[in-house]
Design a protein around this motif. Structure first.
Motif, PDB file in Angstrom:
ATOM      1  N   ASP A 260       0.827  -1.215   0.000  1.00 53.09           N
ATOM      2  CA  ASP A 260       0.000   0.000   0.000  1.00 53.09           C
ATOM      3  C   ASP A 260       0.858   1.261   0.000  1.00 53.09           C
ATOM      4  N   HIS A 264       1.046   4.296  -2.756  1.00 50.74           N
ATOM      5  CA  HIS A 264       0.787   5.718  -2.474  1.00 50.74           C
ATOM      6  C   HIS A 264       1.964   6.587  -2.911  1.00 50.74           C
ATOM      7  N   HIS A 307      -8.468  -3.589   1.048  1.00 52.04           N
ATOM      8  CA  HIS A 307      -9.222  -2.757   0.087  1.00 52.04           C
ATOM      9  C   HIS A 307      -8.582  -2.900  -1.285  1.00 52.04           C
ATOM     10  N   ARG A 309      -7.791  -0.708  -5.169  1.00 56.18           N
ATOM     11  CA  ARG A 309      -7.299   0.608  -5.550  1.00 56.18           C
ATOM     12  C   ARG A 309      -7.692   0.870  -7.000  1.00 56.18           C
ATOM     13  N   HIS A 319      -7.070   4.832  -3.078  1.00 57.72           N
ATOM     14  CA  HIS A 319      -8.265   4.039  -2.805  1.00 57.72           C
ATOM     15  C   HIS A 319      -9.172   4.924  -1.977  1.00 57.72           C
TER      16      HIS A 319
HETATM   17 ZN   LIG Z   1      -3.568   3.155   1.585  1.00 55.66          ZN
END
Ligand SMILES: [Zn+2]
Length: 381
Positions: A260, A264, A307, A309, A319
């Motif tokens: 993650d 980002h 989650h 994205r 996301h």
């Molecule tokens: Zn994140």
């Protein structure tokens, strides 16, 4: 385990005039017998390992490195650096290059859900599509969009499956959690649940540390890594492996975080390398499980993400509810009670809220929270 109904079958010796009535009794008895068998069905699973990879997209899991990003110099440091190890025109080859444990072992001996090309869909049931709501959903079995609305360090008001297990005498003190993100002590509510959580930049503590734990403590204090609240996954892995070997938990949760954060940061090369390394970490865990008498053929491992994205060159970084694909996820499982169906190609809809009840079912128990999603029938024999 199963009540003996053989006395009911004594209708064989009854006079003929009683036959019809007895036949009704016999059919009834057989039905009762079957019910008893279903209720008393015992699973082989005695230990549970739950693993999450933060924000790893289903697109990479099922199609490997993305053609849009794999050699885009805006997202990778050195042009061409990913191509030899991760590029092939065939997505089936690419995904195996990226995640060999998934596509060699899980695809043969376990199950992998979420390839939307087959209409096999896994989604968050929460509508937030970021981490705390995602982990709350996986761990407690339901979305809580009223109360879990940020990633702030607030103790989870919901009880997770880890906490429910830790309340049972058979599991007390044998439930452990490891995470790269420093919010996990709050998500698991370490204070209330009593489940020890080693997360963020926590060291291994105690007077009986193994040489591996002492070395990992030393290196973690020397290697800061790129992010404030998330350590590099190598530390999470080494603490978790040491605990698996030495403390022998019956329920273990490991949360990897790098994928993650690299996303980002718009670093697709690092995101891809991290996905591959995490696949290798999971293999290391499974190889140990299958070599150890306490765990071998008695352990189910479930793997998922918190989650999805986005899918464009800019939205893949992000996301949350503003990203249309942010709730699209995947999950996988392997264990003695999970039929080896490999990549799931049947149409259907699953949710991460279904995992907690499924874990309890595998351990032969009803999940105590009625709010939790239903169990994943296909994952349990
Ligand atoms: Zn994140």
């Amino acid at each position: 385990m199963v009540t003996c109904y053989s006395n009911v079958f004594s209708f064989k010796i009854l006079p003929k005039i009683m036959f019809k009535k007895s036949l009704v009794y016999a059919v009834f008895a057989v039905l009762l017998f079957q019910t008893a068998v279903v209720k008393a069905q015992e699973y082989k699973t005695e230990n549970i390992i739950l693993i999450t990879l933060d924000g790893l997209r289903w697109q990479e899991v099922f199609k490997g490195a993305d053609s849009l990003m794999v050699d885009d110099t805006g997202m990778i440091e050195t042009p061409g650096s990913l191509l030899p190890d991760f590029w092939n025109e065939d997505p089936l080859q690419r995904r195996e290059m990226l995640m060999p444990f998934f596509w060699n072992t899980l695809a043969k001996e376990g199950q992998i859900y979420g390839n939307r090309a087959y209409g096999n869909k896994v989604d968050n049931s929460n509508k937030m599509w970021f981490s705390y709501p995602g982990y709350n959903e996986v761990l407690s079995g339901f979305a809580d969009d009223e109360r879990i609305t940020s990633n702030s360090k607030i103790n989870n008001p919901n009880v997770t499956f880890l906490e429910y297990l830790n309340q049972k005498p058979a599991y007390k003190g044998k439930v452990l959690a490891f995470g790269s993100w420093d919010v996990f002590p709050y998500i698991v509510n370490e204070k209330r649940s009593g489940v020890p959580v080693n997360a963020g930049f926590d060291s291994a503590e105690g007077t009986d540390l193994s040489p591996e734990e002492l070395l990992t403590n030393k290196m973690q204090s020397e290697i800061r890594g790129p992010w404030g609240g998330v350590r590099l996954d190598v530390f999470t892995q080494n603490y978790a492996m040491a605990a698996l070997k030495n403390k022998k938990p019956k329920a273990l949760y490991i949360s990897y975080g790098e994928t993650d954060d690299w996303a980002h940061d718009n670093q697709y090369d690092q995101y891809i390398w991290s996905a591959k390394q995490t696949d290798a970490y999971i293999k290391e865990i499974w190889d140990f499980v299958q070599s150890d008498p306490q765990y071998k053929d008695k352990t189910t491992m479930i793997i998922t993400t918190d989650h999805g994205r986005g899918i464009t060159k800019t939205s893949w970084r992000d996301h949350g509810s503003s990203v249309p694909e942010g709730g699209e996820i995947w999950m996988a499982a392997i264990g003695p009670d999970t039929p080896a169906r490999g990549e799931m190609k049947v149409q259907g809809q699953w949710q991460s809220a279904m995992i907690a009840r499924t874990i309890f079912q595998l351990l032969g128990m009803e999940y105590p929270d009625a709010k939790a999603g239903k169990m994943i029938e296909e994952m349990v024999k």
